[in-house]
Design a protein around this motif. Structure first.
Motif: not given
Length: 207
Positions: A30-52
């Protein structure tokens, strides 16, 4: 409570480091590309599933049998899973938002809005999934977990499409939703409701 946290942190260290590496790779994309922040949102969503995932390992190791004999209240067992969510999700949001601020020159106001949207993305999945897992267990609720994750991916896509374009990203400017703070507030309210629901449902669960 401290013992429960230590137990889950040991599980995470033993089984989930690769999962965090994948989340870090998504964020780097997400940092490298200049057209989207989708992967940044998705990385947070992944981390939030840790307790699951810790709940999945709890079932694998028959942790419920130990819970029945140790002097710990059910509400503490529930609260500990949410604390794990906060421990990993909130620092990840702060770190990612600051990296975007300095790496892409996003303004302080837009960085705050980005953090609000990340908070929404990071809290909404555990707020929905945790009560279901406390009621039915990880294995029985696995299908529901997958459905929620799929819906979360769709939500992330919608947020990303609405809040960033090629031009704004190339210029180093993130264009957030005007009511991003309301999304964060909604997420916090849902988490509070989720905690109460999880405690009630876990007390009713039969092992």
């Amino acid at each position: 409570m401290n013992g429960l946290l230590i137990k889950d942190l040991i599980l995470i260290k033993k089984h989930n480091l690769g999962f965090f590496l994948v989340a870090a790779i998504f964020f780097a994309l997400s940092v490298i590309q200049n057209t989207s922040m989708y992967f940044s949102y998705y990385s947070i969503a992944m981390i939030s599933l840790t307790p699951i995932f810790t709940m999945a390992y709890d079932e694998t190791y028959k942790w419920s049998k130990f819970e029945a004999i140790i002097p710990v209240k059910k509400q503490h067992i529930v609260l500990e899973k949410y604390i794990i969510t906060f421990i990993f999700t909130i620092p990840a949001i702060i770190i990612e938002a600051l990296i975007f601020h300095y790496a892409k020159g996003i303004s302080i106001e837009n960085t705050a809005s980005l953090a609000y949207l990340m908070l929404f993305v990071g809290f909404i999945s555990p707020a929905i999934v945790l009560p279901l897992n406390f009621r039915f267990g990880y294995l029985k609720g696995k299908l529901i977990n997958l459905i929620v994750i799929a819906l979360m991916a769709s939500t992330i896509t919608a947020i990303n499409l609405r809040n960033s374009t090629g031009e704004t990203a190339l210029e180093g400017q993130f264009t957030p939703q005007a009511d991003a703070f309301l999304f964060a507030l909604l997420a916090v309210i849902l988490v509070i409701i989720s905690i109460v629901a999880s405690i009630i449902l876990y007390r009713k669960r039969e092992f």
